[in-house]
Design a protein around this motif. Sequence first.
Motif, PDB file in Angstrom:
ATOM      1  N   ASP A   1       0.804  -1.010  -0.028  1.00 20.35           N
ATOM      2  CA  ASP A   1       0.122   0.037  -0.133  1.00 20.35           C
ATOM      3  C   ASP A   1       0.706   1.239  -0.100  1.00 20.35           C
ATOM      4  O   ASP A   1       1.787   1.403   0.729  1.00 20.35           O
ATOM      5  CB  ASP A   1      -0.933  -0.134   1.181  1.00 20.35           C
ATOM      6  CG  ASP A   1      -2.011   1.083   1.180  1.00 20.35           C
ATOM      7  OD1 ASP A   1      -2.498   1.490   0.019  1.00 20.35           O
ATOM      8  OD2 ASP A   1      -2.254   1.581   2.333  1.00 20.35           O
ATOM      9  N   GLY A   2       0.516   2.178  -0.669  1.00 18.57           N
ATOM     10  CA  GLY A   2       1.217   3.648  -0.770  1.00 18.57           C
ATOM     11  C   GLY A   2       2.644   3.317  -1.749  1.00 18.57           C
ATOM     12  O   GLY A   2       3.250   4.634  -2.073  1.00 18.57           O
ATOM     13  N   SER A   3       2.990   2.220  -2.171  1.00 20.54           N
ATOM     14  CA  SER A   3       4.337   2.212  -2.748  1.00 20.54           C
ATOM     15  C   SER A   3       4.126   2.302  -4.347  1.00 20.54           C
ATOM     16  O   SER A   3       3.154   2.148  -4.839  1.00 20.54           O
ATOM     17  CB  SER A   3       5.120   0.924  -2.389  1.00 20.54           C
ATOM     18  OG  SER A   3       4.498  -0.220  -3.095  1.00 20.54           O
ATOM     19  N   SER A   4       5.378   2.317  -5.007  1.00 24.05           N
ATOM     20  CA  SER A   4       5.606   2.595  -6.529  1.00 24.05           C
ATOM     21  C   SER A   4       5.795   1.052  -6.955  1.00 24.05           C
ATOM     22  O   SER A   4       5.880   0.990  -8.134  1.00 24.05           O
ATOM     23  CB  SER A   4       6.614   3.335  -6.902  1.00 24.05           C
ATOM     24  OG  SER A   4       7.635   3.177  -6.272  1.00 24.05           O
ATOM     25  N   SER A   5       5.885   0.123  -6.191  1.00 26.10           N
ATOM     26  CA  SER A   5       6.495  -0.968  -6.696  1.00 26.10           C
ATOM     27  C   SER A   5       5.210  -2.171  -6.845  1.00 26.10           C
ATOM     28  O   SER A   5       4.631  -2.239  -6.135  1.00 26.10           O
ATOM     29  CB  SER A   5       7.548  -1.668  -5.580  1.00 26.10           C
ATOM     30  OG  SER A   5       8.423  -1.049  -5.242  1.00 26.10           O
ATOM     31  N   TYR A   6       5.467  -2.886  -7.921  1.00 23.80           N
ATOM     32  CA  TYR A   6       4.668  -4.062  -8.230  1.00 23.80           C
ATOM     33  C   TYR A   6       5.296  -5.187  -8.647  1.00 23.80           C
ATOM     34  O   TYR A   6       6.056  -5.399  -9.824  1.00 23.80           O
ATOM     35  CB  TYR A   6       3.711  -3.637  -9.627  1.00 23.80           C
ATOM     36  CG  TYR A   6       2.525  -2.650  -9.148  1.00 23.80           C
ATOM     37  CD1 TYR A   6       1.334  -3.173  -8.923  1.00 23.80           C
ATOM     38  CD2 TYR A   6       2.580  -1.653  -8.935  1.00 23.80           C
ATOM     39  CE1 TYR A   6       0.270  -2.560  -8.625  1.00 23.80           C
ATOM     40  CE2 TYR A   6       1.659  -0.417  -8.787  1.00 23.80           C
ATOM     41  CZ  TYR A   6       0.312  -1.020  -8.507  1.00 23.80           C
ATOM     42  OH  TYR A   6      -0.622  -0.197  -8.071  1.00 23.80           O
ATOM     43  N   GLN A   7       5.501  -6.026  -7.690  1.00 25.82           N
ATOM     44  CA  GLN A   7       6.432  -7.140  -7.742  1.00 25.82           C
ATOM     45  C   GLN A   7       5.817  -8.569  -8.282  1.00 25.82           C
ATOM     46  O   GLN A   7       4.659  -8.785  -8.104  1.00 25.82           O
ATOM     47  CB  GLN A   7       7.115  -7.629  -6.268  1.00 25.82           C
ATOM     48  CG  GLN A   7       7.950  -8.724  -6.196  1.00 25.82           C
ATOM     49  CD  GLN A   7       8.655  -8.902  -5.211  1.00 25.82           C
ATOM     50  OE1 GLN A   7       8.806  -8.026  -4.258  1.00 25.82           O
ATOM     51  NE2 GLN A   7       9.865  -9.863  -5.231  1.00 25.82           N
ATOM     52  N   VAL A   8       6.543  -8.982  -9.140  1.00 22.75           N
ATOM     53  CA  VAL A   8       6.249 -10.430  -9.727  1.00 22.75           C
ATOM     54  C   VAL A   8       5.922 -11.366  -8.792  1.00 22.75           C
ATOM     55  O   VAL A   8       7.058 -11.578  -8.084  1.00 22.75           O
ATOM     56  CB  VAL A   8       6.990 -10.599 -10.843  1.00 22.75           C
ATOM     57  CG1 VAL A   8       6.543 -12.195 -11.519  1.00 22.75           C
ATOM     58  CG2 VAL A   8       7.080  -9.939 -12.040  1.00 22.75           C
ATOM     59  N   ALA A   9       4.925 -12.214  -8.631  1.00 24.32           N
ATOM     60  CA  ALA A   9       4.824 -13.183  -7.464  1.00 24.32           C
ATOM     61  C   ALA A   9       4.227 -14.570  -8.495  1.00 24.32           C
ATOM     62  O   ALA A   9       3.457 -14.433  -8.949  1.00 24.32           O
ATOM     63  CB  ALA A   9       3.648 -13.010  -6.470  1.00 24.32           C
ATOM     64  N   LEU A  10       4.970 -15.563  -8.139  1.00 29.11           N
ATOM     65  CA  LEU A  10       4.443 -16.817  -8.581  1.00 29.11           C
ATOM     66  C   LEU A  10       3.217 -17.358  -8.112  1.00 29.11           C
ATOM     67  O   LEU A  10       2.798 -17.007  -7.029  1.00 29.11           O
ATOM     68  CB  LEU A  10       5.847 -17.776  -8.518  1.00 29.11           C
ATOM     69  CG  LEU A  10       7.022 -17.427  -8.762  1.00 29.11           C
ATOM     70  CD1 LEU A  10       8.098 -18.610  -8.773  1.00 29.11           C
ATOM     71  CD2 LEU A  10       6.914 -17.170 -10.604  1.00 29.11           C
ATOM     72  N   ALA A  11       2.737 -18.209  -8.824  1.00 24.75           N
ATOM     73  CA  ALA A  11       1.163 -18.576  -8.487  1.00 24.75           C
ATOM     74  C   ALA A  11       1.413 -19.495  -7.111  1.00 24.75           C
ATOM     75  O   ALA A  11       2.283 -20.124  -6.928  1.00 24.75           O
ATOM     76  CB  ALA A  11       0.727 -19.340  -9.658  1.00 24.75           C
ATOM     77  N   ASP A  12       0.293 -18.934  -6.222  1.00 21.48           N
ATOM     78  CA  ASP A  12       0.327 -19.928  -4.993  1.00 21.48           C
ATOM     79  C   ASP A  12       1.673 -19.523  -4.054  1.00 21.48           C
ATOM     80  O   ASP A  12       1.885 -20.340  -3.232  1.00 21.48           O
ATOM     81  CB  ASP A  12       0.101 -21.117  -5.006  1.00 21.48           C
ATOM     82  CG  ASP A  12      -1.422 -21.512  -5.915  1.00 21.48           C
ATOM     83  OD1 ASP A  12      -2.235 -20.780  -5.714  1.00 21.48           O
ATOM     84  OD2 ASP A  12      -1.206 -22.547  -6.517  1.00 21.48           O
ATOM     85  N   ASN A  13       2.489 -18.581  -4.463  1.00 19.95           N
ATOM     86  CA  ASN A  13       3.648 -18.306  -3.828  1.00 19.95           C
ATOM     87  C   ASN A  13       4.439 -19.511  -3.669  1.00 19.95           C
ATOM     88  O   ASN A  13       5.247 -19.748  -2.650  1.00 19.95           O
ATOM     89  CB  ASN A  13       3.415 -17.708  -2.570  1.00 19.95           C
ATOM     90  CG  ASN A  13       3.064 -16.616  -2.651  1.00 19.95           C
ATOM     91  OD1 ASN A  13       3.268 -15.530  -3.486  1.00 19.95           O
ATOM     92  ND2 ASN A  13       1.958 -15.991  -1.727  1.00 19.95           N
ATOM     93  N   ALA A  14       4.307 -20.448  -4.682  1.00 20.65           N
ATOM     94  CA  ALA A  14       4.998 -22.037  -4.724  1.00 20.65           C
ATOM     95  C   ALA A  14       6.329 -21.764  -5.573  1.00 20.65           C
ATOM     96  O   ALA A  14       6.086 -21.276  -6.757  1.00 20.65           O
ATOM     97  CB  ALA A  14       3.940 -22.674  -5.174  1.00 20.65           C
ATOM     98  N   PRO A  15       7.099 -22.446  -5.373  1.00 17.04           N
ATOM     99  CA  PRO A  15       8.306 -22.708  -6.250  1.00 17.04           C
ATOM    100  C   PRO A  15       8.021 -23.463  -7.505  1.00 17.04           C
ATOM    101  O   PRO A  15       7.013 -24.311  -7.511  1.00 17.04           O
ATOM    102  CB  PRO A  15       9.462 -23.459  -5.492  1.00 17.04           C
ATOM    103  CG  PRO A  15       8.524 -24.006  -4.410  1.00 17.04           C
ATOM    104  CD  PRO A  15       7.358 -23.295  -4.099  1.00 17.04           C
ATOM    105  N   VAL A  16       8.961 -23.428  -8.666  1.00 12.94           N
ATOM    106  CA  VAL A  16       8.725 -24.177  -9.857  1.00 12.94           C
ATOM    107  C   VAL A  16       9.724 -24.724 -10.100  1.00 12.94           C
ATOM    108  O   VAL A  16      10.860 -24.308 -10.007  1.00 12.94           O
ATOM    109  CB  VAL A  16       8.010 -23.048 -11.068  1.00 12.94           C
ATOM    110  CG1 VAL A  16       6.673 -22.595 -10.530  1.00 12.94           C
ATOM    111  CG2 VAL A  16       9.213 -22.173 -11.233  1.00 12.94           C
ATOM    112  N   THR A  17       9.692 -26.058 -10.773  1.00 13.24           N
ATOM    113  CA  THR A  17      10.729 -26.820 -11.013  1.00 13.24           C
ATOM    114  C   THR A  17      10.707 -27.101 -12.345  1.00 13.24           C
ATOM    115  O   THR A  17       9.665 -27.554 -12.894  1.00 13.24           O
ATOM    116  CB  THR A  17      10.804 -28.212 -10.041  1.00 13.24           C
ATOM    117  OG1 THR A  17      11.097 -27.676  -8.667  1.00 13.24           O
ATOM    118  CG2 THR A  17      12.225 -28.703 -10.267  1.00 13.24           C
ATOM    119  N   ALA A  18      11.885 -27.075 -13.244  1.00 12.40           N
ATOM    120  CA  ALA A  18      11.770 -27.343 -14.422  1.00 12.40           C
ATOM    121  C   ALA A  18      13.193 -27.874 -14.983  1.00 12.40           C
ATOM    122  O   ALA A  18      14.294 -27.651 -14.174  1.00 12.40           O
ATOM    123  CB  ALA A  18      11.469 -26.099 -15.470  1.00 12.40           C
TER     124      ALA A  18
END
Length: 908
Positions: free
Chosen positions: A247-264
Motif C-alpha cells: 500500500d502506497g508504494s510504487s513497486s509492483y512485484q512479480v509473484a509466482l502462483a500460490d507463492n509456490a516454487p517451480v521446477t523445470a
Amino acid sequence: MRQRWQRARRAVAGLAVAAMAGGGLTVAAAGPSAAEQDTAHTWTVAGPGGSDLSAELDLDAAGELRLAVDRGGAPVLLPGRLGIRTSLHDLTSGLRLVDRHDRTVHESYRMTTGKQLQRSATMREATLTFAGADGARLGVVVRVSDDGVAYRYVLDDTGPVTVEQEASTFEVPTDAKAWVQPYQPSYETERTETTAGGANAAQPRTCTGDVCSFGYPTLFDVGGTYVLLTEADVDGRYSGSHLDHRDGSSSYQVALADNAPVTAPGPLATPWRTAIVGSLDTLVGSTLVDDLAPPSKIKDTSWIRPGIDDWSWLSDGSSPGNFDRQKDFVDYAAAHGLPYTLVDAGWQASWVPELVRYARARGVDVLLWFDWNDLRTQAQRDSWLPKVKAWGVAGVKVDYMYSDAQSTFQWYDAILRDTAQLKLMIDFHGATIPRGLQRTWPQVMSVEGVRGEENGQNPTRDIFLAFTRNIVGSMDYTPTWFSRPGRQDTAARELALPVVFESGWTSLGDKPEGFATQPVAEDYLEQLPTTWDETRLVSGAPGQQPAGDRQVVMARRNGDRWFVGGILAGAGDTMNAPLSFLGKGPWLLQTVEDAASGGGLQRTVRTVTSADTLSVLAQANGGFAAIACPAVKGRTDCDDPVVTAPATTLTVDPASATAAPGAGVTVGAQFRLPQGDALHQVHMTVDRGRLPAGWTVTGHDVSAGTLPAGRVLSGHWTVTVGKDQPGGTVEVPVWTEYANPAGQGAPPVHVEEVVRVSIPLHGNVYASDQPFLTETNGWGPVERDRSNGETGAQDGNPLTVDGTVYAKGLGMNADARVDIDIQGRCTRFQASVGVDDEVGGKGSVNFTVLGDGHQLAASDVVRGGQPAVGLTADVTGVHTLSLVVGDGGDDKNFDHADWGGARLTCLD
C-alpha cells in the motif's frame, strides 16, 4: 542515475545490427571489452529503427540489477529490481557483468485468430550475462520493440532448476492513474480505476496485511503514456504469476502462483515480463504478447475455422440437457448462416451423436462443453477426445481450471497436444488469461479469463476491458443477450459488443426467440466475421471523457469491409467516430443504432469518405454498430448474401440389422437433393475408419461431380462383423459430403446416417463393456472398471473393496442406476458388491438388480470397510437389466458403491 543512463545510451548507439533479408533472426553480436566489463554499470537497449522506446539497466554497488523504460527520453517505468532466486543460487545481488550480445529479431507469421491475422515484428534484443557471488550465471534477455519492452531470465543449469522467487519488480509513479483487477485465478473480479500508489483500496479482500495481489494485464497512465503490464510465453516449464503491491508504494512485484516454487529441466528460460508501452492506439494494436511467444507447433491449420456460434446456456440454462431444444439452436444457426452451435453443460452422450448428424446435414458444426475434471488425466483425454471426434464434434470448450499453478500449465500443454493431433479446436473457459498461447497453438479459438456477460452487466467494466484484457488475446466474453431480464444497456450496445471485443469463437448469448425480436440485429450478425486483417482504435479511452462518460469505438477490417462497434457507459451522449481508417474513394456506411422509442433498432445507409466523421446520438449505456464497404456501382448496402445448406435426404436400408460375429450385412444408401441448385463434388461412403477392429467393408464409394435436384445417388456395400466382436450394438456410419455452397473455404457439408447392427450377446459378458440405455449417479458419472472417484469422468481408482481389487465392474455413488439391454439372451448375473476403500471406511449402500422393472435380487445395507457381498440373479428372458444403488437409509455422502466383476452369462 538518469544522466548516467543517457550517456550509456549514446555509448551503445553505434552498435552495428545488420538486417537479414526476408525476415527471420538477425544477429550482430557485440560483447563488452574487458575494460568495459570492469567499469560499465549501466547499459541501454534501444528500440528498432525510429522507435522512441528504450530500456536501461543499472547495476549498483551491491550488485543489484534494475531496469527502467523511457519513451522519447522521458521516464515511463522507474528503475525496478531484477533477479531470481533458485534452490541453489541467489542471483538477486552480488552480480557482475561478464558478457553481452545484441541482435535484431525479425519475425513474420500468420495467426488463425486475433486482432490481425498477418503479423510482422521487429525487436532489438540484448542478452547480458552476469555472474553471481558464487560464480553461477544469470542471463537477462531484454527485447525492445515499437510497442513495448520485455525481459526474461536464462539459467544455464544442466539439471533440474527450482525457482523459489523472482525479484522482478515494475516501478510506477505513485500518482499514475491505474486500472487494476484484484487477483483471483479465475480473472473474474471487477476492474477499478485508481492510482498506482492507492490501488490497494480497490479491493482489500485479495490483500494480506498491507500487500495486495493484482492480476494481469494491469494498465497505467504515466503522464500520457500508457503502460500495460503482463507476461508472455508461459507453459508447463513454469507457473503463471501476478503482481503484489504494498500500500502506497510504487513497486509492483512479480509473484509466482500460490507463492509456490517451480521446477523445470535446465537450462531454463523464464516467461517474459512484459510492458506494452505507448499511446492507446499503440496498445490496442499491439501484438507484443504473441510476438514473444514460440512459433506455431501446427503446420497445417486448414482445419481451424473461427466463427460465431449460438450458445443456449446463458439465456436458457436447462436447454443443454434437452435434445429437442438443442435442435432449435441448430436450426437457428443453419437459417442464419452461423457455422457453429455450442452445447454446454448437461448434454448426454446418448444423443449428442444424433444431434451432430442433424447439425452437420444443415451445414452447422457442434462444439461441446466439458468440465476439465473429465479431461484432467491422459486416460480421460484418451477416452473422450477421440470419441467426440468420431461423433463429428468440431471442437471443445473446457471449463473450471481456475489456476495459474505450474501443474495446470502442464495440463494445458498436454490437452493442446492432444487436441492438435485430433484436429479439434478448443476454447478455455474458467481459465487464465492468454499469454501468447494462440500463436503457439492456433487451434485455441478463445480464452475466458474475464468477468464476462454471464457474470452480470457493468457498462463501465466493458470500457476497461477494451483497453486491458482484450489487448492480450481473444476474450470469451459471451456477448449479445437482447432478451436478458433487467438488461442495463440498449440493444445497439449489445450488438456492438462482438465487434468491440475480439474472440475467435464468439458465443452469442441469446436464444432464437430473443434474436427474433431484433431482426435488424439478426441481419448484422449474419454478416459478422470473427477474424480480422486489421484493428483500429477509432476513439475513446478508459478514463472519463470531458462530458463525464466513458466510451470506446473500435474498427476491425475483414477483406474489403470494415466493421465498427461503439459502446458507451453513462449518460446518453454523441459518439464521434472519425472515418480516417477508410481507404480512398467513396464508401457505403450502414449504421445500426437504437430507435428513438420501443427498444428496437434502426439501420441507415449513406455514402462517406475517409474525411468524414460518423456521429451517433447514443442513449444511456448505449452504442452502435456499423459496416463500411467500397461504394461500387450498383451496390446499395454492404451485405453479402447468406448462403445456407440445402435440405437433402440420405436414407439407409436397413436402418437396423442383427448379425453374428463373422456374418455380413448388406447396406444400401440413397442420397437426394429434392430441389434447388445442383450440388457439386458429391461423395458417398461407409466410414471404415470408425468401425471396430476386424470389421470389413466390400463395395465401392460413389461420387458425382454434379448432382442435379431430383437425381438419386445410390451406393451398396457388404459390411462383415469381426469374428471376435463381442455382443452389443455397433453403429455403421454411412455418409455423403458435398461442396459447401457458401464457398470461401467452408468445409464440405456432411450428411450422415447410421445402420445399427446388433450382435447377439454370447458367452461371458461384462456389464462395464455394454452401452447404457440410461444412467443416473449421485456424484459425477458412473465409472467403468474403476471406482466412482470425484465428479469427473474416469477419475476413479481401481475398484477395491476391503482390500480386494476387481479389474472389471462399475463404480457408482448412491443414488444411482444404469439400464442395460441384454437382448433376452442371458441367464445369470453375478457381482461382488460393496463400498469402495477410497472412502476410508465411510459410507453405507444397498444394491438391487431389476429385470424389466421387476426385482430379481437385493443386498442388505453394506458399509464401508466390510468385505464384498456376492449378489446373483436369474436373468433368463430379461431384456432390460437395471443395476440400482440406494443410500442405505441415510444420505449419499461417501456412498461409493462397487459392482466388482459384474458379469452376465449369455447363450452361445
